[in-house]
Design an enzyme around this catalytic site. Structure first.
Site, PDB file in Angstrom:
ATOM      1  N   ASP A   1       0.856  -1.187   0.000  1.00 33.58           N
ATOM      2  CA  ASP A   1       0.000   0.000   0.000  1.00 33.58           C
ATOM      3  C   ASP A   1       0.889   1.233   0.000  1.00 33.58           C
ATOM      4  OD1 ASP A   1      -1.789   2.042   0.481  1.00 33.58           O
ATOM      5  OD2 ASP A   1      -2.869   0.983   2.074  1.00 33.58           O
TER       6      ASP A   1
ATOM      7  N   GLU B   1      -1.761  -0.961  -3.800  1.00 30.41           N
ATOM      8  CA  GLU B   1      -2.851  -0.105  -3.323  1.00 30.41           C
ATOM      9  C   GLU B   1      -2.475   1.370  -3.362  1.00 30.41           C
ATOM     10  OE1 GLU B   1      -4.947  -1.827  -0.113  1.00 30.41           O
ATOM     11  OE2 GLU B   1      -5.410   0.067   0.846  1.00 30.41           O
TER      12      GLU B   1
ATOM     13  N   GLU C   1     -10.638   3.872  -0.835  1.00 28.60           N
ATOM     14  CA  GLU C   1     -10.852   4.175   0.578  1.00 28.60           C
ATOM     15  C   GLU C   1     -11.108   5.650   0.813  1.00 28.60           C
ATOM     16  OE1 GLU C   1      -6.641   3.028   1.908  1.00 28.60           O
ATOM     17  OE2 GLU C   1      -7.125   4.652   3.268  1.00 28.60           O
TER      18      GLU C   1
ATOM     19  N   HIS D   1     -11.725  -1.538   2.319  1.00 26.64           N
ATOM     20  CA  HIS D   1     -10.843  -0.899   3.297  1.00 26.64           C
ATOM     21  C   HIS D   1     -11.536  -1.045   4.646  1.00 26.64           C
ATOM     22  CE1 HIS D   1      -9.564   2.759   5.622  1.00 26.64           C
ATOM     23  NE2 HIS D   1      -8.392   2.365   5.195  1.00 26.64           N
TER      24      HIS D   1
HETATM   25 CA    CA Z   1      -5.000   1.731   2.278  1.00 22.18          CA
END
Ligand code: CA
Length: 359
Positions: free
Chosen positions: A185, A211, A237, A287
């Site tokens: 991420d 991500e 998210e 998320h």
């Molecule tokens: Ca994230």
């Protein structure tokens, strides 16, 4: 017909914005808002949303969602407003499940799965040395996790030390058996060209997904990165409501959508986002940073989504949060199974709650 008699939001010491909806049918529902600013969220629920839903029928989840949304949309349609609506909406679904004696996934359309592989989501990577992150991965492995994601968690930066980021990923990847998924991420920390270069290297190292490579507002940039890589790129998210997901899908075209049920507007809105995801044939990999109520709502939702087969985000069991419930969900052997109980399937322990309230 049951009637909503009260809506309250409590700040807890666990940095939780807990929402409780009472009815005259002797049934109460619980929900939570994204905890970005707990006092602000609780104030919004009690002053802006409570008057709108008081006296309503808790079974009217869509009608009440619309009333809350259109009754407060001038206070902002991203961030606080949809997240507070989420807290109330989840509590209303909990009431509905308890009134009807059914677990939520059944009321949301029926489960295709009720057991989930939970992936350990480990943040703070930006400030760590690679071997510190490896240590955290080892600890989670020992806790039973069999899927992982490392998050960089830095704030508004770009391309600061990409070689270190890759070294961190490589160390963790080398430690884990090849069949165990490990994702990366970037928390929006790369420029588009850097994200593409990093993504190619992460792909070669066997990352499961990449991500938020670039700024969440840079839809064109997300699209460039997703188009350039075979590695699945995820985003969502930072999106709220179906309208933002529509724009994200049409412009950014991520390979995986990541709605957060305590941010995007709750279960009612998540069902609409599910329909969008299925319209574009996009997997949903939520998320979720809230390990109890939010997690329960998210798993009930994902239970009903055929294209939600990837591991589910989990920050891990927390004794302080689990202690607020008489029946916390069990994390075992890297998985979590939705218990067969009405509503969300979580019951507050009133004494623990009283002790945990922020004064
Ligand atoms: Ca994230």
């Amino acid at each position: 017909m049951a009637k909503i008699t009260d809506v309250r939001a409590y700040p807890l010491r666990t940095r939780t914005a807990l929402v409780r909806v009472s009815t005259d049918a002797g049934v109460e529902g619980i929900g939570e808002c994204s905890p970005m600013n707990v006092p602000v969220m609780c104030h919004f629920v009690e002053t802006a949303l409570r008057p709108i839903v008081l006296g309503g029928d808790p079974l009217d989840t869509e009608r009440l969602w619309d009333a809350m949304y259109y009754g407060t949309h001038k206070l902002g349609t991203a961030g606080t407003q949809p997240s507070c609506i989420a807290g109330v909406d989840i509590a209303l679904w909990d009431v509905k499940g308890k009134l009807l004696g059914q677990p939520l996934h059944r009321l949301l359309g029926g489960a295709v799965r009720t057991t989930f592989t939970m992936y350990k989501s480990i943040g703070g990577g930006g400030a760590m040395a690679p071997d510190e992150m490896l240590e955290r991965v080892r600890e989670a492995w020992d806790q039973g996790f069999r899927a992982f994601k490392i998050r960089m968690d830095w704030h508004y930066r770009q391309d600061v030390d990409p070689a270190k980021d890759l070294e961190m990923f490589r160390l963790c990847r080398d430690f884990l058996p090849a069949e165990i998924p490990l994702s990366f991420d970037a928390n929006n920390g790369y420029s588009v060209p850097m994200a593409i270069r990093q993504g190619r290297k992460l792909e070669a190292l066997g990352a499961a997904h990449f991500e938020e490579p670039v700024a969440p507002t840079n839809y064109e940039g997300i699209r460039q990165v997703a188009d350039a890589l075979d590695l699945p790129v995820s985003a969502g998210e930072h999106e709220y409501t179906r309208w933002q997901f529509r724009d994200l899908i049409l412009t950014a075209r991520p390979d995986i959508l990541q709605p957060d049920v305590v941010k995007c507007g709750g279960l009612t809105e998540a069902l609409r986002i599910k329909a969008l995801a299925e319209t574009w044939d996009l997997p949903v990999m939520p998320h979720m940073t809230q390990p109890t109520i939010g997690n329960a709502a998210s798993l009930h939702l994902c239970a009903t989504i055929p294209l939600s087969a990837r591991p589910h985000e989990y920050t891990g069991p927390r004794a302080d949060l689990d202690g607020l419930f008489t029946d916390p969900w069990e994390f075992r052997d890297g998985t979590m199974t939705i218990p067969d109980r009405p509503g969300l399937g979580l019951t507050l322990d009133e004494r623990a709650l009283e002790a945990g309230r922020e004064r």
